[in-house]
Design a protein around this motif. Structure first.
Motif, PDB file in Angstrom:
ATOM      1  N   ILE A  74     -10.942   5.477  -1.023  1.00  0.00           N
ATOM      2  CA  ILE A  74      -9.684   6.259  -1.737  1.00  0.00           C
ATOM      3  C   ILE A  74      -9.300   6.051  -3.329  1.00  0.00           C
ATOM      4  N   VAL A  75      -8.468   6.440  -3.409  1.00  0.00           N
ATOM      5  CA  VAL A  75      -7.905   6.404  -4.915  1.00  0.00           C
ATOM      6  C   VAL A  75      -6.309   6.634  -3.856  1.00  0.00           C
ATOM      7  N   THR A  76      -5.356   6.096  -4.391  1.00  0.00           N
ATOM      8  CA  THR A  76      -3.975   6.489  -4.218  1.00  0.00           C
ATOM      9  C   THR A  76      -3.087   6.473  -5.281  1.00  0.00           C
ATOM     10  N   GLU A  77      -2.499   7.426  -5.428  1.00  0.00           N
ATOM     11  CA  GLU A  77      -1.600   7.512  -7.092  1.00  0.00           C
ATOM     12  C   GLU A  77      -0.565   7.987  -7.270  1.00  0.00           C
ATOM     13  N   GLY A  78       0.656   7.373  -6.765  1.00  0.00           N
ATOM     14  CA  GLY A  78       1.838   7.635  -6.273  1.00  0.00           C
ATOM     15  C   GLY A  78       1.384   7.541  -4.946  1.00  0.00           C
ATOM     16  N   THR A  79       2.658   8.635  -4.462  1.00  0.00           N
ATOM     17  CA  THR A  79       2.416   9.478  -2.444  1.00  0.00           C
ATOM     18  C   THR A  79       0.823  10.858  -2.531  1.00  0.00           C
ATOM     19  N   ASP A  96      -7.043   2.538   5.399  1.00  0.00           N
ATOM     20  CA  ASP A  96      -6.503   1.469   4.670  1.00  0.00           C
ATOM     21  C   ASP A  96      -6.676   1.716   3.588  1.00  0.00           C
ATOM     22  N   ALA A  97      -5.319   2.464   3.067  1.00  0.00           N
ATOM     23  CA  ALA A  97      -4.448   1.682   1.766  1.00  0.00           C
ATOM     24  C   ALA A  97      -5.014   1.088   1.094  1.00  0.00           C
ATOM     25  N   PRO A  98      -4.539  -1.041   1.766  1.00  0.00           N
ATOM     26  CA  PRO A  98      -4.575  -1.661   1.254  1.00  0.00           C
ATOM     27  C   PRO A  98      -6.708  -1.889   0.582  1.00  0.00           C
ATOM     28  N   ALA A  99      -7.574  -1.482   1.236  1.00  0.00           N
ATOM     29  CA  ALA A  99      -8.477  -1.429   1.478  1.00  0.00           C
ATOM     30  C   ALA A  99      -9.127  -0.992   0.461  1.00  0.00           C
TER      31      ALA A  99
END
Length: 176
Positions: free
Chosen positions: A78-83, A162-165
């Protein structure tokens, strides 16, 4: 299963027919009984004829999930950009960027298949949005997605982020 008799009683008690059939359509859509959705929409009047026809076309093409090999789970980066969270998926052999948005509803069209890592989902009801709407859904964060993974698709899996991973895990909830 309990809703059917309750809706029957509601109709006999004077609840407007249109309300009873709207509830029948909603329940059938969540049970993925597309023929029953079409039948309920038929009772809601001519304004729903086109939508009823679309759901009627879905009948016999069930929404199904399968995994490659003997697997029962799939992990996607996953790629998280902001929220906003994005994931790359495959539609018809083409990789596309998808927005993960659990408030998005699906219906009105049907994809033959969608690949989510090692998982394949077939017979997926979908909405088709103009590019501008997809841009608005992200709030202008990052590149516009080409697809949206909504709650109706994600509810087919046990989902963990798992946002950190940087991973989205999809597990078959019925696998033993």
């Amino acid at each position: 299963k309990e809703a059917g008799p309750l809706l029957e009683r509601a109709g006999k008690a004077g609840v407007r027919d249109v309300l009873v059939h709207a509830q029948r359509a909603w329940i059938a859509s969540h049970q993925r009984d597309f023929g029953a959705v079409a039948d309920a929409l038929d009772h809601l009047g001519e304004a729903n004829a086109q939508l009823a026809g679309r759901y009627r076309n879905f009948a016999g093409k069930p929404l199904q999930v399968s995994f490659k090999g003997n697997g029962c789970s799939s992990e996607l980066p996953i790629v998280t950009e902001g929220t906003v969270t994005f994931v790359d998926i495959e539609i018809g052999g083409e990789e596309v960027r998808a927005l993960v948005e659990t408030s998005a509803e699906i219906g009105h069209g049907q994809l033959e298949s969608l690949s989510l890592g090692t998982a394949t989902v077939t017979g997926i009801p979908v909405d088709v949005f103009p590019h501008e709407v997809l841009e608005q859904m992200t709030g202008g964060v990052g590149a516009a997605p080409q697809a949206v993974l909504g709650a109706r698709l994600l509810e087919l899996f046990q989902v963990s982020f798992d946002a950190p991973a940087g991973k989205l895990a999809l597990v078959n909830p019925v696998a033993k």
